[in-house]
Design an enzyme around this catalytic site. Structure first.
Site, PDB file in Angstrom:
ATOM      1  N   CYS A  44     -19.195   2.531   8.924  1.00 55.07           N
ATOM      2  CA  CYS A  44     -18.444   1.779   9.916  1.00 55.07           C
ATOM      3  C   CYS A  44     -17.162   2.569  10.143  1.00 55.07           C
ATOM      4  O   CYS A  44     -16.341   2.686   9.236  1.00 55.07           O
ATOM      5  CB  CYS A  44     -18.138   0.374   9.378  1.00 55.07           C
ATOM      6  SG  CYS A  44     -17.034  -0.579  10.447  1.00 55.07           S
ATOM      7  N   CYS A  85     -16.930  -8.718   5.300  1.00 58.06           N
ATOM      8  CA  CYS A  85     -16.202  -7.459   5.117  1.00 58.06           C
ATOM      9  C   CYS A  85     -14.978  -7.701   4.251  1.00 58.06           C
ATOM     10  O   CYS A  85     -14.183  -8.588   4.562  1.00 58.06           O
ATOM     11  CB  CYS A  85     -15.743  -6.916   6.463  1.00 58.06           C
ATOM     12  SG  CYS A  85     -17.075  -6.745   7.643  1.00 58.06           S
ATOM     13  N   CYS A 113       0.513  -0.334  10.255  1.00 53.09           N
ATOM     14  CA  CYS A 113      -0.058  -1.290   9.297  1.00 53.09           C
ATOM     15  C   CYS A 113       0.967  -2.192   8.616  1.00 53.09           C
ATOM     16  O   CYS A 113       1.913  -1.719   7.970  1.00 53.09           O
ATOM     17  CB  CYS A 113      -0.856  -0.534   8.227  1.00 53.09           C
ATOM     18  SG  CYS A 113      -1.715  -1.691   7.130  1.00 53.09           S
ATOM     19  N   CYS A 159       0.741   4.441   7.064  1.00 48.40           N
ATOM     20  CA  CYS A 159       0.140   4.223   8.389  1.00 48.40           C
ATOM     21  C   CYS A 159       1.106   3.376   9.242  1.00 48.40           C
ATOM     22  O   CYS A 159       1.402   2.218   8.878  1.00 48.40           O
ATOM     23  CB  CYS A 159      -1.202   3.518   8.237  1.00 48.40           C
ATOM     24  SG  CYS A 159      -2.242   4.261   6.956  1.00 48.40           S
ATOM     25  N   CYS A 214       0.851  -1.196   0.000  1.00 49.98           N
ATOM     26  CA  CYS A 214       0.000   0.000   0.000  1.00 49.98           C
ATOM     27  C   CYS A 214       0.892   1.254   0.000  1.00 49.98           C
ATOM     28  O   CYS A 214       1.891   1.311   0.715  1.00 49.98           O
ATOM     29  CB  CYS A 214      -0.895  -0.012   1.242  1.00 49.98           C
ATOM     30  SG  CYS A 214      -1.997   1.406   1.309  1.00 49.98           S
ATOM     31  N   ARG A 226     -17.725  -2.586  17.904  1.00 47.09           N
ATOM     32  CA  ARG A 226     -17.058  -3.858  17.610  1.00 47.09           C
ATOM     33  C   ARG A 226     -15.746  -4.010  18.384  1.00 47.09           C
ATOM     34  O   ARG A 226     -14.877  -3.145  18.309  1.00 47.09           O
ATOM     35  CB  ARG A 226     -16.788  -4.001  16.110  1.00 47.09           C
ATOM     36  CG  ARG A 226     -16.084  -5.321  15.781  1.00 47.09           C
ATOM     37  CD  ARG A 226     -15.917  -5.564  14.299  1.00 47.09           C
ATOM     38  NE  ARG A 226     -17.196  -5.543  13.627  1.00 47.09           N
ATOM     39  CZ  ARG A 226     -17.420  -4.905  12.480  1.00 47.09           C
ATOM     40  NH1 ARG A 226     -16.450  -4.271  11.878  1.00 47.09           N
ATOM     41  NH2 ARG A 226     -18.616  -4.908  11.929  1.00 47.09           N
ATOM     42  N   CYS A 240     -19.774  -5.399   3.516  1.00 41.88           N
ATOM     43  CA  CYS A 240     -19.001  -4.245   3.968  1.00 41.88           C
ATOM     44  C   CYS A 240     -17.689  -4.231   3.187  1.00 41.88           C
ATOM     45  O   CYS A 240     -17.147  -5.290   2.879  1.00 41.88           O
ATOM     46  CB  CYS A 240     -18.710  -4.370   5.465  1.00 41.88           C
ATOM     47  SG  CYS A 240     -17.670  -3.033   6.109  1.00 41.88           S
TER      48      CYS A 240
HETATM   49  N1  SAM Z   1      -6.543   0.615   3.073  1.00 44.77           N
HETATM   50  C1  SAM Z   1      -7.813   0.920   3.576  1.00 44.77           C
HETATM   51  C2  SAM Z   1      -7.783   2.052   4.567  1.00 44.77           C
HETATM   52  O1  SAM Z   1      -6.850   2.136   5.364  1.00 44.77           O
HETATM   53  O2  SAM Z   1      -8.691   2.860   4.543  1.00 44.77           O
HETATM   54  C3  SAM Z   1      -8.541  -0.263   4.152  1.00 44.77           C
HETATM   55  C4  SAM Z   1      -7.774  -1.347   4.893  1.00 44.77           C
HETATM   56  S1  SAM Z   1      -7.017  -0.866   6.425  1.00 44.77           S
HETATM   57  C5  SAM Z   1      -6.002  -2.230   6.785  1.00 44.77           C
HETATM   58  C6  SAM Z   1      -8.373  -0.933   7.573  1.00 44.77           C
HETATM   59  C7  SAM Z   1      -8.096  -0.580   9.005  1.00 44.77           C
HETATM   60  O3  SAM Z   1      -7.421  -1.634   9.657  1.00 44.77           O
HETATM   61  C8  SAM Z   1      -7.231   0.625   9.308  1.00 44.77           C
HETATM   62  O4  SAM Z   1      -7.914   1.818   9.184  1.00 44.77           O
HETATM   63  C9  SAM Z   1      -6.840   0.361  10.745  1.00 44.77           C
HETATM   64  O5  SAM Z   1      -7.756   0.994  11.618  1.00 44.77           O
HETATM   65  C10 SAM Z   1      -6.935  -1.148  10.879  1.00 44.77           C
HETATM   66  N2  SAM Z   1      -5.603  -1.734  11.143  1.00 44.77           N
HETATM   67  C11 SAM Z   1      -4.598  -1.888  10.263  1.00 44.77           C
HETATM   68  N3  SAM Z   1      -3.508  -2.423  10.843  1.00 44.77           N
HETATM   69  C12 SAM Z   1      -3.830  -2.627  12.134  1.00 44.77           C
HETATM   70  C13 SAM Z   1      -3.107  -3.140  13.260  1.00 44.77           C
HETATM   71  N4  SAM Z   1      -1.841  -3.531  13.152  1.00 44.77           N
HETATM   72  N5  SAM Z   1      -3.752  -3.207  14.444  1.00 44.77           N
HETATM   73  C14 SAM Z   1      -5.033  -2.791  14.553  1.00 44.77           C
HETATM   74  N6  SAM Z   1      -5.757  -2.297  13.527  1.00 44.77           N
HETATM   75  C15 SAM Z   1      -5.160  -2.192  12.335  1.00 44.77           C
HETATM   76 FE1  SF4 Z   2      -2.751   1.145   3.434  1.00 44.53          FE
HETATM   77 FE2  SF4 Z   2      -2.698  -0.125   5.739  1.00 44.53          FE
HETATM   78 FE3  SF4 Z   2      -2.964   2.513   5.714  1.00 44.53          FE
HETATM   79 FE4  SF4 Z   2      -5.004   0.942   4.830  1.00 44.53          FE
HETATM   80  S1  SF4 Z   2      -4.204   1.072   6.910  1.00 44.53           S
HETATM   81  S2  SF4 Z   2      -4.189   2.799   3.866  1.00 44.53           S
HETATM   82  S3  SF4 Z   2      -3.823  -0.731   3.942  1.00 44.53           S
HETATM   83  S4  SF4 Z   2      -1.177   1.367   4.987  1.00 44.53           S
END
Ligand code: SAM
Ligand code: SF4
Ligand code: DTB
Length: 370
Positions: free
Chosen positions: A206, A115, A78, A75, A71, A278, A146
């Site tokens: 959500c 989802c 992530c 973040c 990606c 949730r 979702c």
């Molecule tokens: N890429 C899209 C986005 O970020 O909008 C959708 C997928 S992203 C993985 C969805 C959510 O997963 C993130 O907004 C975050 O809140 C959650 N998430 C990702 N990594 C995580 C982690 N290591 N622990 C807890 N929640 C996590």
């Molecule tokens: Fe990309 Fe992970 Fe951020 Fe979603 S949460 S935008 S998958 S880096």
């Protein structure tokens, strides 16, 4: 996970005695809830929960990563960000048939919502056509749908809604003040815009966040304040406990006190009485007692299935055993709740959103990085 006999007192307060939904909670009011003695806080949360829900019913969703890794966003929590080396490869968008197969298995295992998540900043046109078709086929199985695909504009949101998407997940993640420490490639205002677009398209929202990222207690209150400002409140509020993934900048962040996490669930329940809260990522690292406390504090939704997107989740057998131990049962899909919004209600939401956008623009102009 069969449904045991119901406690006849669960929906015992008449709607006349219920206070109206509030969106104007001050930070001080929210912090005062967090500061209540633990038992008082949980008692209050339970009262709210019982007034709006069967407290022994838990909505059950299953998650599938339909496009994993690489990606472009940064973040810090992530594992799928291309900025960090977590050992995940770049995968292509899954084929529709494979997704439908997984959705069917999830339904057979007892999930009511499916989802689908993609590691995108936002969907591209060619992908949107495929995921729209995917939504239709998953929904045809009788599941709620979702998706979480990153940022969407109004047109994209409308196309997903037309395809039959019930919920769009897009998290605020943390407070506006802490946000810049976690993500630099999109702003808080971008996130609020996506949520407004999802609403405008008539989908259910959500949205929640992640706790345990080194944020201060005030950030937790401020995150919940942002969520409660949304009109209407998000129908679904995922509260994730950070899953610390090796290779991410957050892999060594200090553990959060589980009781502080429970407090956050209880406050979310009090602030957003009708929303499903949730107990989201992080359950695999939690013991049964913490999860039981989360349900007691008003959590009434989980992800069910052995994996989240890329990390682990409790085995289904363990969740079945936990439900049995606690006398919980999966919440059935309410056929009347779907598509039940009248044109007038939708018009009101659209208007409220136009107003909220103006407020957000004014409030977040200074708070968010470039
Ligand atoms: N890429 C899209 C986005 O970020 O909008 C959708 C997928 S992203 C993985 C969805 C959510 O997963 C993130 O907004 C975050 O809140 C959650 N998430 C990702 N990594 C995580 C982690 N290591 N622990 C807890 N929640 C996590
Ligand atoms: Fe990309 Fe992970 Fe951020 Fe979603 S949460 S935008 S998958 S880096
Ligand atoms: C949400 O709030 N949590 C889910 C879902 N929405 C998409 C994702 C959790 C991801 C945990 C890390 C992983 O498995 O990659």
């Amino acid at each position: 996970m069969s449904a045991p006999p119901r406690d006849p007192t669960w929906a015992d307060s008449s709607s006349a005695s219920r206070p109206p939904m509030r969106h104007d909670w001050s930070l001080e009011e929210i912090e005062a809830l967090f500061a209540l003695p633990f038992n008082d806080l949980l008692f209050r949360a339970q009262q709210v929960h019982k007034a709006h829900f069967d407290p022994n019913a838990v909505q059950v969703s299953t998650l599938l990563s339909i496009k994993t890794g690489a990606c472009p966003e940064d973040c810090k929590y992530c594992p799928q960000s291309g900025h960090y080396n977590t050992g995940l490869g770049k995968e292509k968008l899954l084929e529709i048939e494979k997704v439908v197969e997984q959705a069917r298995a999830a339904k057979e295992a007892g999930a009511s919502r499916f989802c689908m998540g993609a590691a995108w900043r936002s969907p591209q046109e060619k992908d949107l056509r495929v995921v729209a078709e995917m939504v239709g086929q998953v929904k045809a199985l009788g599941l709620e749908t979702c998706m979480t695909l990153g940022m969407v504009d109004v047109d994209q949101a409308k196309r997903l809604a037309e395809a039959g998407l019930d919920y769009y997940n897009h998290n605020l993640d943390t407070s506006p003040e802490y946000y810049g420490e976690i993500i630099t490639t999109r702003t808080y205002a971008d996130r609020l815009d996506t949520l407004a677009n999802v609403r405008e398209a008539g989908m259910k929202v959500c949205s929640g966040g992640i706790l345990g990222m080194g944020e201060a207690p005030r950030d937790r209150a401020a995150l919940l304040q942002q969520l409660v400002r949304l009109e209407p409140h998000p129908e679904s509020v995922p509260i994730n406990m950070l899953v610390k993934v090796p290779g991410t900048p957050m892999e060594n962040v200090e553990d959060m006190d589980p009781l502080e996490f429970i407090r956050a669930i209880a406050v979310a329940r009090i602030l957003m009485p009708k929303s499903h809260v949730r107990l989201s990522a992080g359950r695999e690292q939690m013991d049964e007692s913490t999860q039981a406390l989360a349900f007691l504090a008003g959590a009434n939704s989980i992800f069910y299935g052995d994996t989240l997107l890329t990390t682990g989740n409790p085995q289904v057998e363990r969740d079945r055993a936990l439900f049995d131990k606690l006398g919980l049962h999966p919440e059935p899909i309410d056929p009347n709740a779907r598509d039940a919004r009248s044109d007038d209600e939708q018009a009101e939401i659209t208007l409220a959103h136009a107003i909220q956008r103006q407020r957000d623009d004014a409030l977040f102009y200074d708070a968010t990085p470039g």
